[in-house]
Scaffold this motif. Structure first.
Motif, mmCIF file in Angstrom:
data_model
loop_
_atom_site.group_PDB
_atom_site.id
_atom_site.type_symbol
_atom_site.label_atom_id
_atom_site.label_comp_id
_atom_site.label_asym_id
_atom_site.label_seq_id
_atom_site.Cartn_x
_atom_site.Cartn_y
_atom_site.Cartn_z
ATOM 1 N N TYR A 45 0.869 -1.171 0.000
ATOM 2 C CA TYR A 45 0.000 0.000 0.000
ATOM 3 C C TYR A 45 0.903 1.218 0.000
ATOM 4 C CZ TYR A 45 -3.967 -2.972 0.522
ATOM 5 O OH TYR A 45 -4.919 -3.921 0.280
ATOM 6 N N LEU A 46 0.591 2.163 -0.872
ATOM 7 C CA LEU A 46 1.404 3.362 -1.019
ATOM 8 C C LEU A 46 0.585 4.600 -0.708
ATOM 9 C CD1 LEU A 46 3.221 2.657 -4.435
ATOM 10 C CD2 LEU A 46 3.862 1.909 -2.142
ATOM 11 N N VAL A 47 1.279 5.602 -0.204
ATOM 12 C CA VAL A 47 0.674 6.905 0.028
ATOM 13 C C VAL A 47 1.620 7.956 -0.548
ATOM 14 C CG1 VAL A 47 1.632 7.221 2.359
ATOM 15 C CG2 VAL A 47 -0.474 8.388 1.712
ATOM 16 N N SER A 55 6.462 9.103 -2.701
ATOM 17 C CA SER A 55 5.504 8.124 -2.194
ATOM 18 C C SER A 55 6.240 7.183 -1.262
ATOM 19 C CB SER A 55 4.871 7.337 -3.347
ATOM 20 O OG SER A 55 4.006 8.171 -4.088
ATOM 21 N N LYS A 56 5.486 6.518 -0.398
ATOM 22 C CA LYS A 56 6.110 5.565 0.517
ATOM 23 C C LYS A 56 5.150 4.414 0.786
ATOM 24 C CE LYS A 56 4.682 7.851 4.782
ATOM 25 N NZ LYS A 56 5.090 8.425 6.054
ATOM 26 N N ILE A 57 5.719 3.305 1.190
ATOM 27 C CA ILE A 57 4.930 2.137 1.583
ATOM 28 C C ILE A 57 4.319 2.432 2.948
ATOM 29 C CG2 ILE A 57 5.051 -0.304 2.212
ATOM 30 C CD1 ILE A 57 7.312 -0.575 0.119
ATOM 31 N N GLU A 67 -3.631 0.468 -2.963
ATOM 32 C CA GLU A 67 -2.967 -0.795 -3.244
ATOM 33 C C GLU A 67 -2.093 -0.665 -4.491
ATOM 34 O OE1 GLU A 67 -4.012 -5.509 -3.342
ATOM 35 O OE2 GLU A 67 -5.418 -4.171 -4.356
ATOM 36 N N ALA A 68 -0.900 -1.268 -4.421
ATOM 37 C CA ALA A 68 0.043 -1.265 -5.540
ATOM 38 C C ALA A 68 0.521 -2.695 -5.760
ATOM 39 C CB ALA A 68 1.223 -0.351 -5.230
ATOM 40 N N GLN A 95 5.408 4.059 -8.317
ATOM 41 C CA GLN A 95 5.181 2.709 -7.799
ATOM 42 C C GLN A 95 6.389 1.796 -7.927
ATOM 43 O OE1 GLN A 95 1.708 0.656 -9.296
ATOM 44 N NE2 GLN A 95 2.482 -1.320 -8.666
ATOM 45 N N ILE A 96 6.939 1.653 -9.129
ATOM 46 C CA ILE A 96 8.058 0.731 -9.323
ATOM 47 C C ILE A 96 9.249 1.178 -8.473
ATOM 48 C CG2 ILE A 96 9.725 -0.170 -10.992
ATOM 49 C CD1 ILE A 96 7.485 0.121 -13.122
ATOM 50 N N ARG A 97 9.513 2.451 -8.467
ATOM 51 C CA ARG A 97 10.638 2.986 -7.713
ATOM 52 C C ARG A 97 10.492 2.675 -6.223
ATOM 53 N NH1 ARG A 97 10.946 9.092 -9.814
ATOM 54 N NH2 ARG A 97 12.809 9.118 -8.494
#
Length: 160
Positions: A45-47, A55-57, A67-68, A95-97
């Protein structure tokens, strides 16, 4: 790789495919470290922090969490680095990063998310392939480009 619709009907159909997971979004990345598993799926999950553009988990229950999901497969190794093919199931900010860094294998050149510096400050991440069904002809379409960032020269003949 970018897709444009010529008509409103085509745009509606492409959007439907995108929402239903009908688009195949594939990337290649050079990771600073070889992952323990040669292939896998990541669900986090990212914000996004709009003030810092990072962004961070986070936890599923955190405000703004989304959700990612992605899957990856290592295609090669060189000099302690790994070439990864990545398929996105969702499309989140960075996301990928974020997810690669979160598993301890940041992308080469991505200093925002823990990656090593690389010549010319390029991040070794490339949107390399896109697949979808043509909205009018219903033909399966696939578009590919070779990665060109500096870090990919470990795995491909350099064109830079």
């Amino acid at each position: 790789i970018v897709v444009f619709a010529k008509t409103p009907q085509a745009a509606k159909e492409l959007n439907r495919q995108l929402q239903a997971g009908g688009f195949g979004k594939y990337y290649q990345a050079v990771l600073c470290k070889v992952p323990e598993k040669a292939q896998g799926q990541l669900t986090d999950y990212l914000v996004k922090d709009g003030r810092t553009n990072l962004s961070k988990i986070c936890r599923k229950s955190d405000a703004g969490a989304k959700e990612a999901r992605l899957s990856y497969k290592i295609q090669g190794e060189a000099e302690g680095k790994a070439l990864a093919n990545i398929h996105l199931d969702t499309g989140r900010h960075h996301q990928i990063r974020v997810q690669m860094s979160g598993m301890g294998c940041p992308i080469l050149g991505d200093v925002k998310y823990g990656g090593e510096e690389k010549a010319r400050g390029q991040i070794a991440l490339c949107a390399s392939s896109l697949t979808f069904v043509h909205p009018k002809t219903k033909k399966q379409m696939q578009f590919e480009i070779p990665p060109q960032a500096a870090g990919f020269d470990l795995f491909f003949a350099s064109k830079i």
